[in-house]
Design a protein around this motif. Structure first.
Motif, PDB file in Angstrom:
ATOM      1  N   PRO A  20       0.908  -1.544   0.205  1.00  0.00           N
ATOM      2  CA  PRO A  20      -0.199   0.101  -0.343  1.00  0.00           C
ATOM      3  C   PRO A  20       0.661   1.609   0.384  1.00  0.00           C
ATOM      4  O   PRO A  20       1.284   1.280   0.859  1.00  0.00           O
ATOM      5  N   GLY A  21       0.252   2.486  -0.907  1.00  0.00           N
ATOM      6  CA  GLY A  21       1.051   3.026  -1.198  1.00  0.00           C
ATOM      7  C   GLY A  21       2.294   3.338  -1.545  1.00  0.00           C
ATOM      8  O   GLY A  21       3.085   4.216  -2.823  1.00  0.00           O
ATOM      9  N   GLN A  22       2.696   2.148  -2.058  1.00  0.00           N
ATOM     10  CA  GLN A  22       4.440   2.008  -2.842  1.00  0.00           C
ATOM     11  C   GLN A  22       3.867   1.262  -4.652  1.00  0.00           C
ATOM     12  O   GLN A  22       4.357   1.560  -5.534  1.00  0.00           O
ATOM     13  N   ALA A  23       2.484   0.486  -4.983  1.00  0.00           N
ATOM     14  CA  ALA A  23       1.608   0.177  -6.074  1.00  0.00           C
ATOM     15  C   ALA A  23       1.277   0.415  -6.027  1.00  0.00           C
ATOM     16  O   ALA A  23      -0.050   0.754  -5.584  1.00  0.00           O
ATOM     17  N   LYS A  24       0.498   0.657  -7.880  1.00  0.00           N
ATOM     18  CA  LYS A  24      -0.484   1.036  -8.486  1.00  0.00           C
ATOM     19  C   LYS A  24      -0.757   2.791  -7.863  1.00  0.00           C
ATOM     20  O   LYS A  24      -2.619   2.645  -7.275  1.00  0.00           O
ATOM     21  N   THR A  25       0.077   3.612  -7.207  1.00  0.00           N
ATOM     22  CA  THR A  25      -0.468   4.968  -6.536  1.00  0.00           C
ATOM     23  C   THR A  25      -1.062   5.667  -7.663  1.00  0.00           C
ATOM     24  O   THR A  25      -2.932   6.846  -6.577  1.00  0.00           O
ATOM     25  N   ARG A  26      -1.267   5.465  -8.408  1.00  0.00           N
ATOM     26  CA  ARG A  26      -2.450   6.319  -9.816  1.00  0.00           C
ATOM     27  C   ARG A  26      -3.870   5.770  -9.505  1.00  0.00           C
ATOM     28  O   ARG A  26      -4.953   6.697 -10.209  1.00  0.00           O
ATOM     29  N   ALA A  36      -5.449  -0.024  -4.354  1.00  0.00           N
ATOM     30  CA  ALA A  36      -4.582  -0.325  -5.494  1.00  0.00           C
ATOM     31  C   ALA A  36      -3.374  -0.859  -5.163  1.00  0.00           C
ATOM     32  O   ALA A  36      -3.427  -1.418  -6.239  1.00  0.00           O
ATOM     33  N   ALA A  37      -3.649  -1.864  -4.091  1.00  0.00           N
ATOM     34  CA  ALA A  37      -2.074  -2.226  -3.841  1.00  0.00           C
ATOM     35  C   ALA A  37      -2.988  -3.346  -3.725  1.00  0.00           C
ATOM     36  O   ALA A  37      -2.293  -4.758  -4.727  1.00  0.00           O
ATOM     37  N   LEU A  38      -3.907  -4.124  -3.577  1.00  0.00           N
ATOM     38  CA  LEU A  38      -4.636  -5.237  -4.321  1.00  0.00           C
ATOM     39  C   LEU A  38      -4.896  -5.346  -5.789  1.00  0.00           C
ATOM     40  O   LEU A  38      -4.778  -6.548  -6.284  1.00  0.00           O
ATOM     41  N   ALA A  39      -5.587  -4.176  -6.441  1.00  0.00           N
ATOM     42  CA  ALA A  39      -5.393  -4.309  -7.378  1.00  0.00           C
ATOM     43  C   ALA A  39      -4.425  -4.722  -8.263  1.00  0.00           C
ATOM     44  O   ALA A  39      -4.354  -5.027  -8.922  1.00  0.00           O
ATOM     45  N   ARG A 193      -4.314   4.616 -15.177  1.00  0.00           N
ATOM     46  CA  ARG A 193      -4.971   5.433 -14.107  1.00  0.00           C
ATOM     47  C   ARG A 193      -6.409   4.240 -13.985  1.00  0.00           C
ATOM     48  O   ARG A 193      -6.812   3.918 -14.095  1.00  0.00           O
ATOM     49  N   PRO A 194      -7.397   5.116 -12.578  1.00  0.00           N
ATOM     50  CA  PRO A 194      -8.823   5.134 -12.337  1.00  0.00           C
ATOM     51  C   PRO A 194      -9.479   3.914 -13.592  1.00  0.00           C
ATOM     52  O   PRO A 194     -10.117   3.121 -13.721  1.00  0.00           O
ATOM     53  N   GLU A 195      -9.002   5.019 -15.082  1.00  0.00           N
ATOM     54  CA  GLU A 195     -10.350   4.516 -15.936  1.00  0.00           C
ATOM     55  C   GLU A 195      -9.468   3.402 -16.418  1.00  0.00           C
ATOM     56  O   GLU A 195     -10.499   2.502 -16.723  1.00  0.00           O
ATOM     57  N   ASP A 196      -8.496   3.578 -16.233  1.00  0.00           N
ATOM     58  CA  ASP A 196      -8.292   1.703 -16.611  1.00  0.00           C
ATOM     59  C   ASP A 196      -7.988   0.643 -16.241  1.00  0.00           C
ATOM     60  O   ASP A 196      -8.396  -0.155 -16.912  1.00  0.00           O
ATOM     61  N   TRP A 197      -8.053   0.655 -14.559  1.00  0.00           N
ATOM     62  CA  TRP A 197      -9.054  -0.123 -13.816  1.00  0.00           C
ATOM     63  C   TRP A 197     -10.325  -0.201 -14.233  1.00  0.00           C
ATOM     64  O   TRP A 197     -10.819  -1.623 -13.551  1.00  0.00           O
ATOM     65  N   GLN A 198     -11.292   0.716 -14.460  1.00  0.00           N
ATOM     66  CA  GLN A 198     -12.873   0.606 -14.666  1.00  0.00           C
ATOM     67  C   GLN A 198     -12.831  -0.425 -16.103  1.00  0.00           C
ATOM     68  O   GLN A 198     -13.741  -0.793 -16.180  1.00  0.00           O
ATOM     69  N   ARG A 199     -11.935   0.213 -17.120  1.00  0.00           N
ATOM     70  CA  ARG A 199     -11.323  -0.346 -18.148  1.00  0.00           C
ATOM     71  C   ARG A 199     -11.819  -2.159 -18.000  1.00  0.00           C
ATOM     72  O   ARG A 199     -12.357  -2.405 -18.553  1.00  0.00           O
ATOM     73  N   TRP A 200     -10.487  -2.206 -17.435  1.00  0.00           N
ATOM     74  CA  TRP A 200     -10.540  -3.109 -16.878  1.00  0.00           C
ATOM     75  C   TRP A 200     -10.944  -4.365 -16.743  1.00  0.00           C
ATOM     76  O   TRP A 200     -11.704  -5.497 -16.690  1.00  0.00           O
TER      77      TRP A 200
END
Length: 207
Positions: A20-26, A36-39, A193-200
């Motif tokens: 947490p805080g070091q992976a996929k911070t965006r 974000a870390a779980l993602a 980015r958040p929109e990329d995660w939502q796309r996935w």
């Protein structure tokens, strides 16, 4: 479909530990630091699974960062039989070149946040590498999600503006300057980015 044994390349993946805080911070504005870390962990599992579906696990190496003994990495090694190796120091270009040169013969490297790189696409890249000096999967953001080389090409990864929209263009210019042949089987996208995660997640829900 797995790649046939002849001229089988080795595939390297780069991955941070899901801290947490070091992976996929965006992704944190959407998911929070823990989310974000779980993602990130989910993406790493997905990409590694695709790699081991396309190639034998003995030809897949996961290059770790932040916490080399993180439970996620141990889980993947025990479940799939791949190799874990700590990432060296240096910029992204130095780390890519180190990974590609760590195994003999044709080699490929991909990120661990590109869910659009399927096992079939990895296999296609392996086949194209048999007849080209370089294979690349361009990314929609101006970078690339996978690169493969048949041997070491000094200069290919030097002075590239990593993290910018010009990574692919600069790399193509370097390929041309070195007189190399290149194949670009498909354009992919990664999750930053958040929109990329939502796309996935939209794609995974729809399947």
């Amino acid at each position: 479909m797995p790649v046939k044994s002849e001229a089988l390349p080795h595939l390297h993946l780069l991955a941070k530990a899901p801290l947490p805080g070091q992976a996929k911070t965006r992704l944190a504005p959407l998911l929070g630091a823990d989310g974000a870390a779980l993602a990130h962990a989910e993406l790493v599992r997905h990409c590694v699974a695709n790699a081991c579906q396309a190639l034998p696990a003995a030809r897949v190496t996961l290059w770790t960062a932040l916490d080399h003994a993180h439970p996620l990495f141990i889980e993947l090694r025990e479940a799939l039989g791949l190799t874990l190796t700590p990432q060296p120091d240096g910029d992204l270009g130095a780390r890519i070149r180190c990974a590609l040169n760590s195994t003999p013969g044709p080699t490929m490297l991909m990120g661990s946040d590109c869910p659009s790189i399927s096992a079939e696409l990895i296999a296609a890249c392996a086949h194209r590498l048999a007849s080209h000096d370089v294979v690349i999967l361009p990314a929609e953001d101006g970078g690339y999600g996978l690169i493969g080389t048949r041997q070491d090409y000094p200069g290919l990864f030097e002075a590239i503006p990593w993290g910018s929209e010009s990574v692919l263009t600069a790399t193509q210019q370097r390929i041309a300057a070195l007189g190399l042949t290149a194949a670009y089987p498909a354009t992919i996208w990664d999750v930053d980015r958040p929109e990329d995660w939502q796309r996935w997640k939209g794609l995974t829900v729809a399947v």
